[in-house]
Design an enzyme around this catalytic site. Structure first.
Site, PDB file in Angstrom:
ATOM      1  N   LYS A  38     -52.371 -12.757 -53.498  1.00  0.00           N
ATOM      2  CA  LYS A  38     -51.550 -12.142 -52.494  1.00  0.00           C
ATOM      3  C   LYS A  38     -50.160 -12.819 -52.724  1.00  0.00           C
ATOM      4  CE  LYS A  38     -53.071 -15.315 -48.857  1.00  0.00           C
ATOM      5  NZ  LYS A  38     -53.682 -15.059 -47.457  1.00  0.00           N
ATOM      6  N   ARG A 136     -58.328 -14.794 -35.910  1.00  0.00           N
ATOM      7  CA  ARG A 136     -57.037 -14.053 -36.290  1.00  0.00           C
ATOM      8  C   ARG A 136     -57.139 -12.612 -36.567  1.00  0.00           C
ATOM      9  NH1 ARG A 136     -54.534 -16.725 -41.720  1.00  0.00           N
ATOM     10  NH2 ARG A 136     -56.451 -15.630 -42.679  1.00  0.00           N
ATOM     11  N   TYR A 264     -20.979 -27.174 -46.821  1.00  0.00           N
ATOM     12  CA  TYR A 264     -20.464 -26.457 -45.553  1.00  0.00           C
ATOM     13  C   TYR A 264     -20.812 -27.487 -44.330  1.00  0.00           C
ATOM     14  CZ  TYR A 264     -20.478 -21.797 -47.585  1.00  0.00           C
ATOM     15  OH  TYR A 264     -20.059 -20.603 -48.515  1.00  0.00           O
ATOM     16  N   MET A 313     -26.673 -21.032 -49.597  1.00  0.00           N
ATOM     17  CA  MET A 313     -27.462 -19.801 -49.959  1.00  0.00           C
ATOM     18  C   MET A 313     -27.487 -19.720 -51.567  1.00  0.00           C
ATOM     19  SD  MET A 313     -26.245 -15.716 -49.594  1.00  0.00           S
ATOM     20  CE  MET A 313     -26.574 -15.792 -48.130  1.00  0.00           C
TER      21      MET A 313
END
Length: 368
Positions: A38, A136, A264, A313
């Site tokens: 998966k 779950r 940043y 990013m």
């Protein structure tokens, strides 16, 4: 091995084979092996990994959602594929693509029987999931009689297997809890067999279950993370080989004067002269902001280089002061020499999250 010239996730198929055979060696000869692929095969490449595992002898595959199973069929995978968390909207596709659903709730059971009837199916394989403590997904013990009654009347589907999922099989302080889960699962399967008048095959163990509770392997085991090189415990990690190696290059080097800042919000300030390198990957590639500001390091020519400032990013900056390197040099983010687990821990997370979070824009490259 050729040096990389861009950000790439190298996939080592020899490492994959090693891990597969290591796990197989822990099983009885008749125990089936289900490979969990998966989430793009734990962030690597579904097609490449599944095709190789099928060659190695995998008996079964498992995915989370139906579209992942469809991708396997499109890749030519012929072995059975278990969909662990199917949604009602995908039932038609499951049957059309010969996938096998986990049936975990009454509405899923009723809905899938209805769909199988619509498709003219008889004894379509389904897998009954019971909750034994993970809380779950899964039927409860109290649902056994209802399930057996429904299944005996249904001709469109048949219970091929019964399974559950261990909650803390890697945690040795939870051995009593795990033993109780195993006991509950055994009771459920025994009672269900009597009510159904036939015996679906059974599977319970996940990766850490294979390692720590081999007596409970039943008819099949399921492994995900260990196939990719991580065993949830240091002693097992040493026996496994990482399949994915995330590498990049140095795009540019900067020589900072005292009191200059980086990135940043001026996330890093140099008290002394520093040399920094900018790398072409960032949080859009799966290296989140929580790895910045000196918490985490990468490897440049075998030497640790801390990530400084805020992760951007598309870029991260590292401190290469004292490291002999130039623009274009290779940088290891994680892999064989720098564990993804070790990298993940610096960001207060786990290898699963790091591996599965590697963006699909990162180029995949087979190296063996």
């Amino acid at each position: 091995m050729a040096k990389v010239r861009e950000t790439v996730l190298q996939l080592d198929l020899k490492a994959l084979a090693h891990n597969y055979h290591y796990l197989r060696a822990k099983l009885r000869p008749g125990t089936k092996f289900l490979c969990v692929v998966k989430a793009f095969a734990y962030g690597s490449d579904t097609q490449i990994i599944a095709q190789e595992l099928e060659k190695l002898g995998a008996d079964y595959f498992a995915v989370a959602y139906t579209n992942e199973g469809v991708a396997l069929r499109d890749a030519g995978i012929t072995k059975p594929i278990l969909v662990l968390h199917p949604q009602e909207v995908s039932f038609d596709t499951i049957i059309e693509r010969c996938l096998e659903p986990s049936i975990y709730a009454k509405h899923i059971l009723d809905g899938f029987i209805k769909t199988a009837k619509k498709h003219g199916q008889k004894d379509y394989p389904a897998h009954l999931k019971f909750n034994t403590g993970l809380n779950r997904l899964g039927f409860q013990y109290e649902d056994i009689t209802h399930i057996a009654t429904v299944m005996k009347k249904a001709t469109a589907i048949k219970a091929l297997s019964v399974f559950s999922h261990l909650a803390a099989s890697e945690d040795h302080s939870e051995r009593e809890f795990t033993a109780n889960q195993i006991s509950r699962f055994h009771t459920i399967t025994e009672e269900l067999d009597k009510l159904l008048s036939y015996r679906p095959f059974r599977h319970l163990l996940n990766t850490s279950g294979i390692m720590n509770y081999p007596e409970a392997q039943y008819d099949m085991v399921r492994s995900g993370i260990a196939l990719y090189g991580y065993g949830n415990e240091t002693k097992f990690d040493k026996q496994l080989k990482p399949v994915a190696n995330l590498k990049t290059i140095i795009s540019q080097i900067h020589h900072l004067k005292p009191n200059e800042t980086v990135g940043y919000n001026r996330g890093f300030s140099s008290e002394h002269p520093k040399v920094t390198a900018t790398l072409p990957l960032g949080h859009a590639d799966g290296i989140g902001r929580h790895y910045g500001n000196g918490k985490t390091f990468v490897s440049v020519h075998g030497k640790k280089a801390p990530i400084i400032g805020n992760v951007c990013m598309d870029m991260i900056m590292i401190d290469v002061t004292g490291i002999d390197c130039v623009e274009g040099d290779e940088v290891l983010i994680f892999g064989k020499e720098l564990s993804a687990q070790e990298f993940a821990e610096t960001g207060n997370t786990i290898s699963y999250e790091l591996l599965t979070g590697i963006s699909q824009r990162v180029k995949r490259m087979v190296i063996s």
